[in-house]
Motif scaffolding. Structure first.
Motif, PDB file in Angstrom:
ATOM      1  N   UNK A  26      15.625 -19.691 -18.060  1.00  0.00           N
ATOM      2  CA  UNK A  26      14.959 -20.435 -16.983  1.00  0.00           C
ATOM      3  C   UNK A  26      15.811 -20.586 -15.728  1.00  0.00           C
ATOM      4  N   UNK A  27      17.152 -20.726 -15.874  1.00  0.00           N
ATOM      5  CA  UNK A  27      17.976 -21.021 -14.706  1.00  0.00           C
ATOM      6  C   UNK A  27      19.203 -20.126 -14.529  1.00  0.00           C
ATOM      7  N   UNK A  28      19.446 -19.187 -15.418  1.00  0.00           N
ATOM      8  CA  UNK A  28      20.621 -18.326 -15.331  1.00  0.00           C
ATOM      9  C   UNK A  28      20.174 -16.871 -15.218  1.00  0.00           C
ATOM     10  N   UNK A  29      20.845 -16.142 -14.324  1.00  0.00           N
ATOM     11  CA  UNK A  29      20.483 -14.746 -14.142  1.00  0.00           C
ATOM     12  C   UNK A  29      21.592 -13.956 -13.467  1.00  0.00           C
ATOM     13  N   UNK A  74      23.920 -15.702 -11.086  1.00  0.00           N
ATOM     14  CA  UNK A  74      22.958 -16.531 -10.366  1.00  0.00           C
ATOM     15  C   UNK A  74      22.610 -17.765 -11.191  1.00  0.00           C
ATOM     16  N   UNK A  75      22.672 -18.929 -10.539  1.00  0.00           N
ATOM     17  CA  UNK A  75      22.203 -20.177 -11.133  1.00  0.00           C
ATOM     18  C   UNK A  75      21.019 -20.643 -10.294  1.00  0.00           C
ATOM     19  N   UNK A  76      19.840 -20.755 -10.929  1.00  0.00           N
ATOM     20  CA  UNK A  76      18.607 -21.049 -10.197  1.00  0.00           C
ATOM     21  C   UNK A  76      17.870 -22.239 -10.848  1.00  0.00           C
ATOM     22  N   UNK A  77      18.166 -23.480 -10.389  1.00  0.00           N
ATOM     23  CA  UNK A  77      17.480 -24.631 -10.957  1.00  0.00           C
ATOM     24  C   UNK A  77      16.034 -24.786 -10.462  1.00  0.00           C
ATOM     25  N   UNK A  78      15.701 -24.143  -9.346  1.00  0.00           N
ATOM     26  CA  UNK A  78      14.353 -24.197  -8.756  1.00  0.00           C
ATOM     27  C   UNK A  78      14.168 -22.909  -7.963  1.00  0.00           C
ATOM     28  N   UNK A  82      22.003 -20.378  -6.394  1.00  0.00           N
ATOM     29  CA  UNK A  82      23.386 -20.149  -6.004  1.00  0.00           C
ATOM     30  C   UNK A  82      23.854 -18.871  -6.683  1.00  0.00           C
ATOM     31  N   UNK A  83      24.760 -18.149  -6.038  1.00  0.00           N
ATOM     32  CA  UNK A  83      25.275 -16.914  -6.628  1.00  0.00           C
ATOM     33  C   UNK A  83      26.760 -16.786  -6.323  1.00  0.00           C
ATOM     34  N   UNK A  84      27.483 -16.182  -7.261  1.00  0.00           N
ATOM     35  CA  UNK A  84      28.921 -15.984  -7.105  1.00  0.00           C
ATOM     36  C   UNK A  84      29.332 -14.776  -7.949  1.00  0.00           C
ATOM     37  N   UNK A  85      30.320 -14.028  -7.442  1.00  0.00           N
ATOM     38  CA  UNK A  85      30.805 -12.888  -8.205  1.00  0.00           C
ATOM     39  C   UNK A  85      31.621 -11.929  -7.363  1.00  0.00           C
TER      40      UNK A  85
END
Length: 182
Positions: A26-29, A74-78, A82-85
């Motif tokens: 649901x929130x991680x990608x 990617x962290x997507x709560x809605x 946010x993305x980092x790498x």
């Protein structure tokens, strides 16, 4: 910027590429950006003394282009995410142009011209590694189709050229057009 440069430069570039956006739950990608043409252009101007009593300016412009791969967590709560790498860039071209201009009245380079230009290719460029972080927002347009503006900051880890302290810091604004495949 870098300690081997007279001063930090700034500029504008353009990116053309593709994006793969995968959700693990649901929130991680993972968002993987592939830049087929990622241009980093910049310049700086410096005052210089050509010889005693003769002053002017030197403008150094650089255009670098890369093929880039950016696998970003990617962290997507809605709809907001946010993305980092890491990001890796393989140099496609590296060119520079130097424009020297005499500003002292009555002086020229060759009896006529107060300006001289030279162009060249930058040799010994390195593979570019950077750390990237940013944010984006998915705007639903139609069923399975989103428009996603993104803003990222890239901190260059490697020098652009061997044996020269010169790294690239990047602020990037992108717009992705996303459509569902599965």
């Amino acid at each position: 910027n870098g300690s081997d440069l007279n001063q930090s430069g700034n500029g504008f570039g353009v990116v053309a590429g593709a994006l793969v956006d995968m959700q693990f739950n649901q929130s991680v990608g993972l968002i993987t950006n592939i830049g087929f043409y990622d241009n980093r252009s910049g310049s700086y101007e410096d005052d210089i003394t050509f010889q005693p009593g003769v002053v002017g300016t030197v403008e150094n412009s650089v255009s670098l282009s890369y093929f880039t791969i950016e696998p970003l967590f990617k962290f997507q709560p809605s709809r907001f995410y946010l993305m980092v790498g890491p990001a890796i860039g393989f140099n496609l071209s590296a060119e520079n142009e130097i424009v020297e201009t005499i500003t002292t009245p009555g002086w020229t380079f060759d009896g006529e011209n107060t300006t001289r230009k030279s162009k060249g290719t930058i040799k010994n460029t390195n593979v570019r590694f950077e750390l990237k972080a940013g944010a984006g927002y998915n705007i639903p347009v139609a069923n399975g189709f989103d428009i996603s503006p993104q803003v990222t900051f890239g901190y260059g880890l490697t020098n652009v050229v061997e044996d020269v302290q010169w790294k690239i810091l990047t602020f990037q604004a992108n717009v992705a057009f996303k459509f569902a495949v599965m």
